[in-house]
Motif scaffolding. Structure first.
Motif, PDB file in Angstrom:
ATOM      1  N   ARG A  38     -19.441  46.696  58.367  1.00 48.63           N
ATOM      2  CA  ARG A  38     -20.149  47.036  57.399  1.00 48.63           C
ATOM      3  C   ARG A  38     -21.359  47.344  57.863  1.00 48.63           C
ATOM      4  O   ARG A  38     -22.316  47.050  58.740  1.00 48.63           O
ATOM      5  CB  ARG A  38     -20.180  46.312  56.252  1.00 48.63           C
ATOM      6  CG  ARG A  38     -20.825  46.651  55.059  1.00 48.63           C
ATOM      7  CD  ARG A  38     -21.037  45.665  53.795  1.00 48.63           C
ATOM      8  NE  ARG A  38     -22.319  44.963  54.085  1.00 48.63           N
ATOM      9  CZ  ARG A  38     -22.414  43.672  53.774  1.00 48.63           C
ATOM     10  NH1 ARG A  38     -21.629  42.942  53.462  1.00 48.63           N
ATOM     11  NH2 ARG A  38     -23.424  43.425  53.978  1.00 48.63           N
TER      12      ARG A  38
ATOM     13  N   ASN B 236     -21.162  40.574  56.593  1.00 49.18           N
ATOM     14  CA  ASN B 236     -20.434  41.385  57.483  1.00 49.18           C
ATOM     15  C   ASN B 236     -19.082  40.640  57.978  1.00 49.18           C
ATOM     16  O   ASN B 236     -19.029  39.764  58.702  1.00 49.18           O
ATOM     17  CB  ASN B 236     -21.153  42.035  58.719  1.00 49.18           C
ATOM     18  CG  ASN B 236     -20.783  43.254  59.085  1.00 49.18           C
ATOM     19  OD1 ASN B 236     -19.735  43.788  58.898  1.00 49.18           O
ATOM     20  ND2 ASN B 236     -21.789  44.214  59.766  1.00 49.18           N
ATOM     21  N   THR B 237     -17.888  41.038  57.597  1.00 52.62           N
ATOM     22  CA  THR B 237     -16.684  40.489  57.850  1.00 52.62           C
ATOM     23  C   THR B 237     -15.909  41.383  58.655  1.00 52.62           C
ATOM     24  O   THR B 237     -15.816  42.369  58.705  1.00 52.62           O
ATOM     25  CB  THR B 237     -15.889  40.318  56.439  1.00 52.62           C
ATOM     26  OG1 THR B 237     -16.721  39.778  55.205  1.00 52.62           O
ATOM     27  CG2 THR B 237     -14.640  39.699  56.546  1.00 52.62           C
TER      28      THR B 237
ATOM     29  N   GLU C   4     -10.000  46.061  60.680  1.00 55.71           N
ATOM     30  CA  GLU C   4     -11.173  45.773  61.029  1.00 55.71           C
ATOM     31  C   GLU C   4     -12.216  46.394  60.211  1.00 55.71           C
ATOM     32  O   GLU C   4     -11.856  47.594  59.774  1.00 55.71           O
ATOM     33  CB  GLU C   4     -11.302  46.261  62.501  1.00 55.71           C
ATOM     34  CG  GLU C   4     -10.696  45.582  63.655  1.00 55.71           C
ATOM     35  CD  GLU C   4     -11.154  46.163  65.055  1.00 55.71           C
ATOM     36  OE1 GLU C   4     -12.338  46.633  65.184  1.00 55.71           O
ATOM     37  OE2 GLU C   4     -10.239  45.962  65.794  1.00 55.71           O
TER      38      GLU C   4
ATOM     39  N   ASP D 137      -9.746  37.809  48.680  1.00 57.17           N
ATOM     40  CA  ASP D 137     -10.421  38.799  49.121  1.00 57.17           C
ATOM     41  C   ASP D 137     -10.027  40.138  49.105  1.00 57.17           C
ATOM     42  O   ASP D 137      -9.087  40.419  49.288  1.00 57.17           O
ATOM     43  CB  ASP D 137     -10.732  38.521  50.957  1.00 57.17           C
ATOM     44  CG  ASP D 137     -11.452  37.074  51.135  1.00 57.17           C
ATOM     45  OD1 ASP D 137     -12.226  36.646  50.031  1.00 57.17           O
ATOM     46  OD2 ASP D 137     -11.651  36.640  52.163  1.00 57.17           O
TER      47      ASP D 137
ATOM     48  N   PHE E  35     -25.643  40.269  51.852  1.00 57.73           N
ATOM     49  CA  PHE E  35     -24.588  39.783  51.189  1.00 57.73           C
ATOM     50  C   PHE E  35     -25.055  39.638  49.519  1.00 57.73           C
ATOM     51  O   PHE E  35     -26.227  39.513  49.290  1.00 57.73           O
ATOM     52  CB  PHE E  35     -23.901  38.445  51.661  1.00 57.73           C
ATOM     53  CG  PHE E  35     -24.990  37.128  51.629  1.00 57.73           C
ATOM     54  CD1 PHE E  35     -24.856  36.383  50.789  1.00 57.73           C
ATOM     55  CD2 PHE E  35     -25.886  37.039  52.862  1.00 57.73           C
ATOM     56  CE1 PHE E  35     -25.767  35.493  50.841  1.00 57.73           C
ATOM     57  CE2 PHE E  35     -26.822  36.108  53.003  1.00 57.73           C
ATOM     58  CZ  PHE E  35     -26.743  35.121  51.971  1.00 57.73           C
TER      59      PHE E  35
ATOM     60  N   LEU F 195     -19.181  39.616  50.562  1.00 56.48           N
ATOM     61  CA  LEU F 195     -19.291  38.618  51.675  1.00 56.48           C
ATOM     62  C   LEU F 195     -20.148  39.482  52.673  1.00 56.48           C
ATOM     63  O   LEU F 195     -20.318  40.524  52.849  1.00 56.48           O
ATOM     64  CB  LEU F 195     -18.036  38.558  52.225  1.00 56.48           C
ATOM     65  CG  LEU F 195     -16.950  37.806  51.465  1.00 56.48           C
ATOM     66  CD1 LEU F 195     -15.489  37.694  52.166  1.00 56.48           C
ATOM     67  CD2 LEU F 195     -17.478  36.563  51.069  1.00 56.48           C
TER      68      LEU F 195
ATOM     69  N   ARG G  82     -15.255  39.028  47.283  1.00 60.40           N
ATOM     70  CA  ARG G  82     -14.295  37.820  47.124  1.00 60.40           C
ATOM     71  C   ARG G  82     -14.587  37.247  45.713  1.00 60.40           C
ATOM     72  O   ARG G  82     -15.278  37.420  44.954  1.00 60.40           O
ATOM     73  CB  ARG G  82     -15.061  36.503  47.942  1.00 60.40           C
ATOM     74  CG  ARG G  82     -14.034  35.360  47.536  1.00 60.40           C
ATOM     75  CD  ARG G  82     -14.276  34.281  48.446  1.00 60.40           C
ATOM     76  NE  ARG G  82     -13.639  34.679  49.801  1.00 60.40           N
ATOM     77  CZ  ARG G  82     -14.000  33.886  50.992  1.00 60.40           C
ATOM     78  NH1 ARG G  82     -15.000  32.916  50.979  1.00 60.40           N
ATOM     79  NH2 ARG G  82     -13.481  34.186  52.082  1.00 60.40           N
TER      80      ARG G  82
ATOM     81  N   VAL H 219     -16.139  43.756  51.788  1.00 57.70           N
ATOM     82  CA  VAL H 219     -15.277  42.752  51.373  1.00 57.70           C
ATOM     83  C   VAL H 219     -15.958  41.951  49.984  1.00 57.70           C
ATOM     84  O   VAL H 219     -16.932  41.399  50.033  1.00 57.70           O
ATOM     85  CB  VAL H 219     -14.618  41.783  52.356  1.00 57.70           C
ATOM     86  CG1 VAL H 219     -13.817  40.939  51.926  1.00 57.70           C
ATOM     87  CG2 VAL H 219     -14.096  42.673  53.382  1.00 57.70           C
TER      88      VAL H 219
ATOM     89  N   SER I   2     -12.855  41.399  59.980  1.00 58.45           N
ATOM     90  CA  SER I   2     -11.446  42.184  59.318  1.00 58.45           C
ATOM     91  C   SER I   2     -11.019  41.319  58.066  1.00 58.45           C
ATOM     92  O   SER I   2     -11.596  40.228  57.427  1.00 58.45           O
ATOM     93  CB  SER I   2     -10.646  41.782  60.593  1.00 58.45           C
ATOM     94  OG  SER I   2     -10.243  40.515  60.514  1.00 58.45           O
ATOM     95  N   ILE I   3     -10.212  42.097  57.438  1.00 59.81           N
ATOM     96  CA  ILE I   3      -9.448  41.356  56.424  1.00 59.81           C
ATOM     97  C   ILE I   3      -8.184  42.090  56.660  1.00 59.81           C
ATOM     98  O   ILE I   3      -7.770  43.205  56.676  1.00 59.81           O
ATOM     99  CB  ILE I   3     -10.038  41.826  54.924  1.00 59.81           C
ATOM    100  CG1 ILE I   3      -9.279  41.576  53.793  1.00 59.81           C
ATOM    101  CG2 ILE I   3     -10.123  43.276  55.076  1.00 59.81           C
ATOM    102  CD1 ILE I   3      -9.900  41.795  52.528  1.00 59.81           C
TER     103      ILE I   3
END
Length: 138
Positions: free
Chosen positions: A120, A109-110, A117, A83, A46, A107, A73, A71, A112-113
């Protein structure tokens, strides 16, 4: 080494496409620093919140995101942030208030946004910056 994709022309094709991008983003005079900054981020990596220093570049920052979705931010303060989904093979540009007033971070490993889904993997981004003399807010 695998192919870069449809119409792959190797490094000369990449250079030509990146030249077109520079012209589109920075204008025909290419008011950008000659060197590109390449970020290579592990899938678990990150980037901490920061604002790029105006000492080393101007008002415009662009990133060409390769290999993986991510993602970012954008944060004004603890209550005001957004985000942003950055798909692989996309270009993003930061300038004006986003460039000078908001921190930005990638960020971890996110999952979902906005219901999408995201998994990364290794993320490579080619960053280009405008020249120092191009400060519109300093």
């Amino acid at each position: 080494m695998g192919s870069l994709g449809p119409g792959d022309k190797g490094s000369s094709g990449i250079n030509a496409e990146y030249g077109r991008l520079e012209n589109h983003v920075f204008g025909p005079k290419r008011n950008c620093l000659a060197a590109a900054h390449v970020l290579d981020l592990h899938e678990d990596g990150f980037i901490k919140p920061h604002i790029d220093s105006i000492k080393f570049c101007g008002a415009l920052v662009s990133g060409m995101s390769l290999l993986s979705d991510a993602v970012m931010r954008l944060k004004l303060d603890d209550k005001n942030y957004s985000d942003v989904f950055i798909p692989r093979l996309s270009v993003y540009i930061m300038s004006n208030d986003i460039r000078y007033k908001y921190t930005h971070e990638i960020l971890p490993n996110t999952p979902s946004i906005n219901g999408r889904e995201i998994h990364r993997t290794r993320r490579i981004t080619i960053m280009k910056r405008s020249k120092e003399s191009d400060h519109s807010n300093s």
